[in-house]
Design a protein around this motif. Sequence first.
Motif, PDB file in Angstrom:
ATOM      1  N   VAL A 298       8.709 -11.612  14.674  1.00  0.00           N
ATOM      2  CA  VAL A 298       7.192 -11.795  13.868  1.00  0.00           C
ATOM      3  C   VAL A 298       7.613 -12.781  12.670  1.00  0.00           C
ATOM      4  O   VAL A 298       6.568 -12.731  12.044  1.00  0.00           O
ATOM      5  N   GLY A 299       8.635 -13.388  12.929  1.00  0.00           N
ATOM      6  CA  GLY A 299       8.651 -14.622  11.844  1.00  0.00           C
ATOM      7  C   GLY A 299       9.312 -14.337  10.541  1.00  0.00           C
ATOM      8  O   GLY A 299       9.924 -13.220  10.225  1.00  0.00           O
ATOM      9  N   PHE A 300       8.638 -14.717   9.547  1.00  0.00           N
ATOM     10  CA  PHE A 300       9.073 -14.769   8.002  1.00  0.00           C
ATOM     11  C   PHE A 300       7.927 -14.185   7.047  1.00  0.00           C
ATOM     12  O   PHE A 300       6.842 -14.430   7.324  1.00  0.00           O
ATOM     13  N   PRO A 301       8.313 -13.746   6.008  1.00  0.00           N
ATOM     14  CA  PRO A 301       7.292 -13.024   4.947  1.00  0.00           C
ATOM     15  C   PRO A 301       6.217 -14.290   4.596  1.00  0.00           C
ATOM     16  O   PRO A 301       6.770 -15.543   4.461  1.00  0.00           O
ATOM     17  N   LEU A 302       5.105 -13.845   4.379  1.00  0.00           N
ATOM     18  CA  LEU A 302       4.116 -14.756   3.646  1.00  0.00           C
ATOM     19  C   LEU A 302       4.665 -15.215   2.472  1.00  0.00           C
ATOM     20  O   LEU A 302       5.351 -14.517   1.975  1.00  0.00           O
ATOM     21  N   PRO A 303       3.879 -16.406   1.911  1.00  0.00           N
ATOM     22  CA  PRO A 303       4.418 -16.833   0.464  1.00  0.00           C
ATOM     23  C   PRO A 303       4.141 -15.613  -0.490  1.00  0.00           C
ATOM     24  O   PRO A 303       2.854 -15.132  -0.228  1.00  0.00           O
ATOM     25  N   GLY A 304       5.038 -15.494  -1.466  1.00  0.00           N
ATOM     26  CA  GLY A 304       4.486 -14.190  -2.163  1.00  0.00           C
ATOM     27  C   GLY A 304       4.970 -12.971  -1.883  1.00  0.00           C
ATOM     28  O   GLY A 304       4.947 -11.764  -3.006  1.00  0.00           O
ATOM     29  N   VAL A 305       5.242 -12.817  -0.604  1.00  0.00           N
ATOM     30  CA  VAL A 305       5.635 -11.268  -0.099  1.00  0.00           C
ATOM     31  C   VAL A 305       7.160 -11.202  -0.119  1.00  0.00           C
ATOM     32  O   VAL A 305       8.067 -12.132   0.388  1.00  0.00           O
ATOM     33  N   GLU A 306       7.917 -10.095  -0.775  1.00  0.00           N
ATOM     34  CA  GLU A 306       9.063  -9.938  -0.652  1.00  0.00           C
ATOM     35  C   GLU A 306       9.424  -8.745   0.331  1.00  0.00           C
ATOM     36  O   GLU A 306       8.523  -7.663   0.501  1.00  0.00           O
ATOM     37  N   LEU A 307      10.355  -8.921   1.097  1.00  0.00           N
ATOM     38  CA  LEU A 307      10.636  -8.043   2.394  1.00  0.00           C
ATOM     39  C   LEU A 307      12.068  -7.763   2.414  1.00  0.00           C
ATOM     40  O   LEU A 307      13.024  -8.738   2.282  1.00  0.00           O
ATOM     41  N   ARG A 308      12.398  -6.525   2.733  1.00  0.00           N
ATOM     42  CA  ARG A 308      13.909  -6.211   2.811  1.00  0.00           C
ATOM     43  C   ARG A 308      13.933  -4.852   3.821  1.00  0.00           C
ATOM     44  O   ARG A 308      12.874  -3.983   3.985  1.00  0.00           O
ATOM     45  N   ILE A 309      15.047  -4.932   4.525  1.00  0.00           N
ATOM     46  CA  ILE A 309      15.216  -3.835   5.565  1.00  0.00           C
ATOM     47  C   ILE A 309      15.987  -2.838   4.641  1.00  0.00           C
ATOM     48  O   ILE A 309      17.310  -2.837   4.234  1.00  0.00           O
ATOM     49  N   GLY A 310      15.545  -1.599   4.345  1.00  0.00           N
ATOM     50  CA  GLY A 310      16.269  -0.464   3.690  1.00  0.00           C
ATOM     51  C   GLY A 310      16.468   0.754   4.601  1.00  0.00           C
ATOM     52  O   GLY A 310      16.631   0.214   5.667  1.00  0.00           O
ATOM     53  N   GLY A 311      16.944   1.821   4.141  1.00  0.00           N
ATOM     54  CA  GLY A 311      17.343   3.009   4.712  1.00  0.00           C
ATOM     55  C   GLY A 311      18.711   2.863   5.364  1.00  0.00           C
ATOM     56  O   GLY A 311      19.130   2.201   6.229  1.00  0.00           O
ATOM     57  N   PRO A 323       1.334  -9.427  -3.414  1.00  0.00           N
ATOM     58  CA  PRO A 323      -0.180  -9.304  -3.999  1.00  0.00           C
ATOM     59  C   PRO A 323      -0.981  -8.573  -2.908  1.00  0.00           C
ATOM     60  O   PRO A 323      -2.448  -8.247  -3.243  1.00  0.00           O
ATOM     61  N   SER A 324      -0.845  -8.622  -1.675  1.00  0.00           N
ATOM     62  CA  SER A 324      -1.603  -7.940  -0.615  1.00  0.00           C
ATOM     63  C   SER A 324      -1.521  -6.493  -0.601  1.00  0.00           C
ATOM     64  O   SER A 324      -2.169  -5.712   0.421  1.00  0.00           O
ATOM     65  N   VAL A 325      -0.235  -6.064  -1.023  1.00  0.00           N
ATOM     66  CA  VAL A 325      -0.019  -4.540  -0.804  1.00  0.00           C
ATOM     67  C   VAL A 325      -0.901  -3.579  -1.573  1.00  0.00           C
ATOM     68  O   VAL A 325      -1.234  -3.900  -2.745  1.00  0.00           O
ATOM     69  N   PHE A 326      -1.512  -2.619  -0.705  1.00  0.00           N
ATOM     70  CA  PHE A 326      -2.697  -1.619  -1.282  1.00  0.00           C
ATOM     71  C   PHE A 326      -2.000  -0.901  -2.425  1.00  0.00           C
ATOM     72  O   PHE A 326      -0.915  -0.787  -2.717  1.00  0.00           O
ATOM     73  N   SER A 327      -2.962  -0.398  -3.234  1.00  0.00           N
ATOM     74  CA  SER A 327      -2.829   0.476  -4.649  1.00  0.00           C
ATOM     75  C   SER A 327      -2.403   1.990  -4.024  1.00  0.00           C
ATOM     76  O   SER A 327      -1.445   2.415  -5.071  1.00  0.00           O
ATOM     77  N   ALA A 328      -2.841   2.491  -3.223  1.00  0.00           N
ATOM     78  CA  ALA A 328      -2.716   3.904  -3.010  1.00  0.00           C
ATOM     79  C   ALA A 328      -3.522   4.333  -1.769  1.00  0.00           C
ATOM     80  O   ALA A 328      -4.326   3.590  -1.224  1.00  0.00           O
ATOM     81  N   TYR A 329      -3.333   5.430  -1.370  1.00  0.00           N
ATOM     82  CA  TYR A 329      -4.034   6.079  -0.222  1.00  0.00           C
ATOM     83  C   TYR A 329      -5.267   7.071  -1.082  1.00  0.00           C
ATOM     84  O   TYR A 329      -4.901   7.710  -1.986  1.00  0.00           O
ATOM     85  N   TRP A 330      -6.433   6.707  -0.808  1.00  0.00           N
ATOM     86  CA  TRP A 330      -7.659   7.267  -1.304  1.00  0.00           C
ATOM     87  C   TRP A 330      -7.553   8.848  -1.300  1.00  0.00           C
ATOM     88  O   TRP A 330      -7.334   9.563  -0.582  1.00  0.00           O
ATOM     89  N   ARG A 331      -7.476   9.235  -2.572  1.00  0.00           N
ATOM     90  CA  ARG A 331      -7.394  10.831  -2.777  1.00  0.00           C
ATOM     91  C   ARG A 331      -6.149  11.448  -2.463  1.00  0.00           C
ATOM     92  O   ARG A 331      -6.028  12.658  -2.079  1.00  0.00           O
ATOM     93  N   MET A 332      -5.074  10.628  -2.132  1.00  0.00           N
ATOM     94  CA  MET A 332      -3.832  11.231  -1.779  1.00  0.00           C
ATOM     95  C   MET A 332      -2.913  10.502  -2.499  1.00  0.00           C
ATOM     96  O   MET A 332      -1.796   9.767  -1.932  1.00  0.00           O
TER      97      MET A 332
END
Length: 335
Positions: A298-311, A323-332
């Motif tokens: 699935v290629g490479f991260p979009l500009p401005g997106v940081e990605l790593r494999i954790g765990g 910049p596109s990552v959501f803020s939270a889950y609604w009421r959770m």
Amino acid sequence: MSENLFELLAARFPADRSAPCFILSDNSEISYAGLESAAAHVAARLIAEGVRSGDRVALQAEKSPEVIMIYLGVLMAGAVFVPLNAAYTKSEIAYFLEDASPKVFITDPPTFVREAAGFEPLAHPVPREAGDLASLIYTSGTTGRSKGAMLSHGNLAENALALHAAWGFSKDDVLLHALPVFHVHGLFVALHCALLSGAPMIWLPKFTDADVLAGLQRATVMMGVPTFYTRLLANPAFTKESAPNVRLFISGSAPLLPSTFADFEQRSGQRILERYGMSEAVIITTNPLQGDRIAGSVGFPLPGVELRIGGGDGTGVIQIRGPSVFSAYWRMPEK
């Protein structure tokens, strides 16, 4: 300056608003002027019905141009769009309505838009900041009950602009749109790329071989899920000559089998561009527009997106921020 997503999109509409936005399966057209006007009327009606900034507006209906008129009208009104799958049962809908607590719930978009035409159109979008909520997208609920991913005007704007650039969209494109519009793929990824280009969309209610093959005669870009491509390959009528102007085939929402990738390249002469995303961050990575596209990647991260494999336990958890990552889950918030 307001950062309402509607203002970003409308600023990129063609200068000649009579240009087509939706090309329907019967070859009729709806212009950008028609889309913009309908959205302004919808916004006015919503405000007249008591919708205020931050209020939720839910919609459950089959795909139609009026769904997009309502989506843009909700943005104009400063409200929050909550799209719901038309296949949801009454009990499922009851949960979503209780959770989202919408001020308005729309089930008949054509009638809603037609009635909204009787309201004086809203002259200017309600000002919004980048962090203000634009949409609640409910997840599939594979790990429990569905959660509402809170996507802001800034989240959606940043992702749309990044994709528009990464995939080389321009006013000369014609997008074949056969995706549903109750999730991020059809509603945000495909739609925003076209609107930011001021380009027309061949607007299909769903995938049918006949309509898609007819649309490919005019299209320059097709976005789809893997089953779209396997269905095309199963049809002998699909050949390189049946998509004479298509510069880009994009696949997402599920893994594309390397065999499908290879078979499609052999049949069409083109390598499908695969990308990766989720409701909580829209699109995260993409194969390159220019350069090698690798089957199963699935290629490479979009500009401005940081990605790593954790765990460290070998689970291979993908961790992202951008910049596109959501803020939270609604009421959770605990989730």
